[in-house]
Motif scaffolding. Structure first.
Motif, PDB file in Angstrom:
ATOM      1  N   THR A 253     -50.018 122.068  12.128  1.00  0.00           N
ATOM      2  CA  THR A 253     -50.972 121.730  11.076  1.00  0.00           C
ATOM      3  C   THR A 253     -51.117 120.212  10.989  1.00  0.00           C
ATOM      4  OG1 THR A 253     -49.283 121.587   9.347  1.00  0.00           O
ATOM      5  CG2 THR A 253     -50.251 123.762   9.745  1.00  0.00           C
ATOM      6  N   LYS A 254     -52.142 119.778  10.276  1.00  0.00           N
ATOM      7  CA  LYS A 254     -52.367 118.338  10.107  1.00  0.00           C
ATOM      8  C   LYS A 254     -51.195 117.704   9.355  1.00  0.00           C
ATOM      9  CE  LYS A 254     -56.634 118.278  11.730  1.00  0.00           C
ATOM     10  NZ  LYS A 254     -57.158 117.512  12.813  1.00  0.00           N
ATOM     11  N   LYS A 255     -50.673 118.415   8.361  1.00  0.00           N
ATOM     12  CA  LYS A 255     -49.532 117.903   7.594  1.00  0.00           C
ATOM     13  C   LYS A 255     -48.316 117.719   8.500  1.00  0.00           C
ATOM     14  CE  LYS A 255     -47.268 120.633   4.889  1.00  0.00           C
ATOM     15  NZ  LYS A 255     -46.831 121.517   3.825  1.00  0.00           N
ATOM     16  N   GLU A 256     -48.052 118.702   9.349  1.00  0.00           N
ATOM     17  CA  GLU A 256     -46.933 118.603  10.293  1.00  0.00           C
ATOM     18  C   GLU A 256     -47.150 117.456  11.278  1.00  0.00           C
ATOM     19  OE1 GLU A 256     -47.092 122.538  11.863  1.00  0.00           O
ATOM     20  OE2 GLU A 256     -45.705 123.342  10.374  1.00  0.00           O
ATOM     21  N   LYS A 257     -48.407 117.239  11.670  1.00  0.00           N
ATOM     22  CA  LYS A 257     -48.724 116.159  12.600  1.00  0.00           C
ATOM     23  C   LYS A 257     -48.476 114.797  11.950  1.00  0.00           C
ATOM     24  CE  LYS A 257     -52.251 114.896  15.958  1.00  0.00           C
ATOM     25  NZ  LYS A 257     -53.563 115.240  16.505  1.00  0.00           N
ATOM     26  N   VAL A 258     -48.873 114.646  10.674  1.00  0.00           N
ATOM     27  CA  VAL A 258     -48.628 113.399   9.948  1.00  0.00           C
ATOM     28  C   VAL A 258     -47.127 113.151   9.853  1.00  0.00           C
ATOM     29  CG1 VAL A 258     -48.798 112.248   7.705  1.00  0.00           C
ATOM     30  CG2 VAL A 258     -50.779 113.430   8.631  1.00  0.00           C
TER      31      VAL A 258
ATOM     32  N   GLY B 284     -43.861 102.297  11.062  1.00  0.00           N
ATOM     33  CA  GLY B 284     -44.871 102.932  10.233  1.00  0.00           C
ATOM     34  C   GLY B 284     -46.109 103.320  11.014  1.00  0.00           C
ATOM     35  N   VAL B 285     -47.025 103.964  10.319  1.00  0.00           N
ATOM     36  CA  VAL B 285     -48.275 104.438  10.910  1.00  0.00           C
ATOM     37  C   VAL B 285     -49.416 103.949  10.026  1.00  0.00           C
ATOM     38  CG1 VAL B 285     -49.613 106.483  11.561  1.00  0.00           C
ATOM     39  CG2 VAL B 285     -47.136 106.518  11.778  1.00  0.00           C
ATOM     40  N   THR B 286     -50.439 103.374  10.627  1.00  0.00           N
ATOM     41  CA  THR B 286     -51.583 102.909   9.839  1.00  0.00           C
ATOM     42  C   THR B 286     -52.578 104.051   9.634  1.00  0.00           C
ATOM     43  OG1 THR B 286     -52.856 102.205  11.764  1.00  0.00           O
ATOM     44  CG2 THR B 286     -51.367 100.568  10.784  1.00  0.00           C
ATOM     45  N   ASN B 287     -53.431 103.876   8.630  1.00  0.00           N
ATOM     46  CA  ASN B 287     -54.470 104.875   8.388  1.00  0.00           C
ATOM     47  C   ASN B 287     -55.440 104.936   9.563  1.00  0.00           C
ATOM     48  OD1 ASN B 287     -55.244 102.274   7.510  1.00  0.00           O
ATOM     49  ND2 ASN B 287     -56.794 103.088   6.132  1.00  0.00           N
ATOM     50  N   ARG B 288     -55.602 103.837  10.269  1.00  0.00           N
ATOM     51  CA  ARG B 288     -56.471 103.848  11.454  1.00  0.00           C
ATOM     52  C   ARG B 288     -55.872 104.734  12.546  1.00  0.00           C
ATOM     53  NH1 ARG B 288     -58.855  98.723  14.846  1.00  0.00           N
ATOM     54  NH2 ARG B 288     -60.081  99.994  16.259  1.00  0.00           N
ATOM     55  N   GLU B 289     -54.545 104.640  12.743  1.00  0.00           N
ATOM     56  CA  GLU B 289     -53.883 105.487  13.737  1.00  0.00           C
ATOM     57  C   GLU B 289     -53.999 106.962  13.352  1.00  0.00           C
ATOM     58  OE1 GLU B 289     -50.297 102.653  15.395  1.00  0.00           O
ATOM     59  OE2 GLU B 289     -50.094 103.523  13.380  1.00  0.00           O
ATOM     60  N   LEU B 290     -53.893 107.246  12.052  1.00  0.00           N
ATOM     61  CA  LEU B 290     -54.040 108.632  11.595  1.00  0.00           C
ATOM     62  C   LEU B 290     -55.469 109.123  11.838  1.00  0.00           C
ATOM     63  CD1 LEU B 290     -51.968 108.371   8.298  1.00  0.00           C
ATOM     64  CD2 LEU B 290     -51.336 109.651  10.344  1.00  0.00           C
TER      65      LEU B 290
ATOM     66  N   ARG C 141     -52.882 114.827   3.019  1.00  0.00           N
ATOM     67  CA  ARG C 141     -51.682 115.281   3.735  1.00  0.00           C
ATOM     68  C   ARG C 141     -50.442 114.512   3.269  1.00  0.00           C
ATOM     69  NH1 ARG C 141     -55.770 117.625   4.746  1.00  0.00           N
ATOM     70  NH2 ARG C 141     -54.957 118.539   2.848  1.00  0.00           N
ATOM     71  N   ILE C 142     -50.593 113.216   3.022  1.00  0.00           N
ATOM     72  CA  ILE C 142     -49.471 112.415   2.549  1.00  0.00           C
ATOM     73  C   ILE C 142     -49.064 112.855   1.145  1.00  0.00           C
ATOM     74  CG2 ILE C 142     -48.844 110.070   1.802  1.00  0.00           C
ATOM     75  CD1 ILE C 142     -50.267 109.092   4.353  1.00  0.00           C
ATOM     76  N   LYS C 143     -50.051 113.182   0.307  1.00  0.00           N
ATOM     77  CA  LYS C 143     -49.734 113.679  -1.031  1.00  0.00           C
ATOM     78  C   LYS C 143     -48.973 114.994  -0.941  1.00  0.00           C
ATOM     79  CE  LYS C 143     -51.602 115.093  -5.485  1.00  0.00           C
ATOM     80  NZ  LYS C 143     -50.541 116.046  -5.661  1.00  0.00           N
ATOM     81  N   GLU C 144     -49.378 115.879  -0.053  1.00  0.00           N
ATOM     82  CA  GLU C 144     -48.662 117.148   0.121  1.00  0.00           C
ATOM     83  C   GLU C 144     -47.215 116.896   0.528  1.00  0.00           C
ATOM     84  OE1 GLU C 144     -50.940 119.255   3.019  1.00  0.00           O
ATOM     85  OE2 GLU C 144     -52.571 119.706   1.629  1.00  0.00           O
ATOM     86  N   LEU C 145     -46.998 115.952   1.440  1.00  0.00           N
ATOM     87  CA  LEU C 145     -45.633 115.627   1.873  1.00  0.00           C
ATOM     88  C   LEU C 145     -44.831 115.031   0.719  1.00  0.00           C
ATOM     89  CD1 LEU C 145     -46.441 114.141   5.390  1.00  0.00           C
ATOM     90  CD2 LEU C 145     -45.200 116.272   4.923  1.00  0.00           C
TER      91      LEU C 145
END
Length: 110
Positions: A2-7, A18-24, A35-39
């Motif tokens: 899932t996208k959440k698992e990928k994040v 870290g990971v930037t929003n551009r990379e995401l 997805r970050i809120k879910e995590l």
């Protein structure tokens, strides 16, 4: 996956870098904030740093377990001295102290 698992896997792989929003976005995760809120709702501690403009960096917070750590290895943070009521600065004069956004929840003046 899932996208959440990928994040989560991207955050774990990146470590302190870290990971930037551009990379995401480049990875096809366009609603990364959801997805970050879910995590975060699941108990993951994700730190956000604004780099400049609309560029943000996300990383998993690293914690060392404390003495009373639960089985998963996540410990409760120890209270800081600054959090005690005795260390809270008292207002001086007739004017209330300047409040910042981080103070609003704990302020008796709000």
């Amino acid at each position: 996956m899932t996208k959440k698992e990928k994040v989560l896997s991207m955050l774990e792989a990146a470590g302190d870098r870290g990971v930037t929003n551009r990379e995401l976005n480049d990875a096809g995760i366009f609603r990364y904030s959801a997805r970050i809120k879910e995590l975060r709702d699941e108990g993951k501690e994700i730190l956000t740093t604004r780099i400049k403009g609309g560029l943000f960096k996300f990383r998993l917070a690293t914690r060392l377990p404390t003495e009373g750590a639960v089985k998963q290895g996540v410990g409760e943070p120890r209270p800081r001295e600054a959090d005690s009521p005795e260390s809270t600065p008292k207002p001086s004069g007739d004017r209330p102290p300047t409040l910042f956004a981080c103070d609003l929840n704990d302020s008796p003046y709000y």
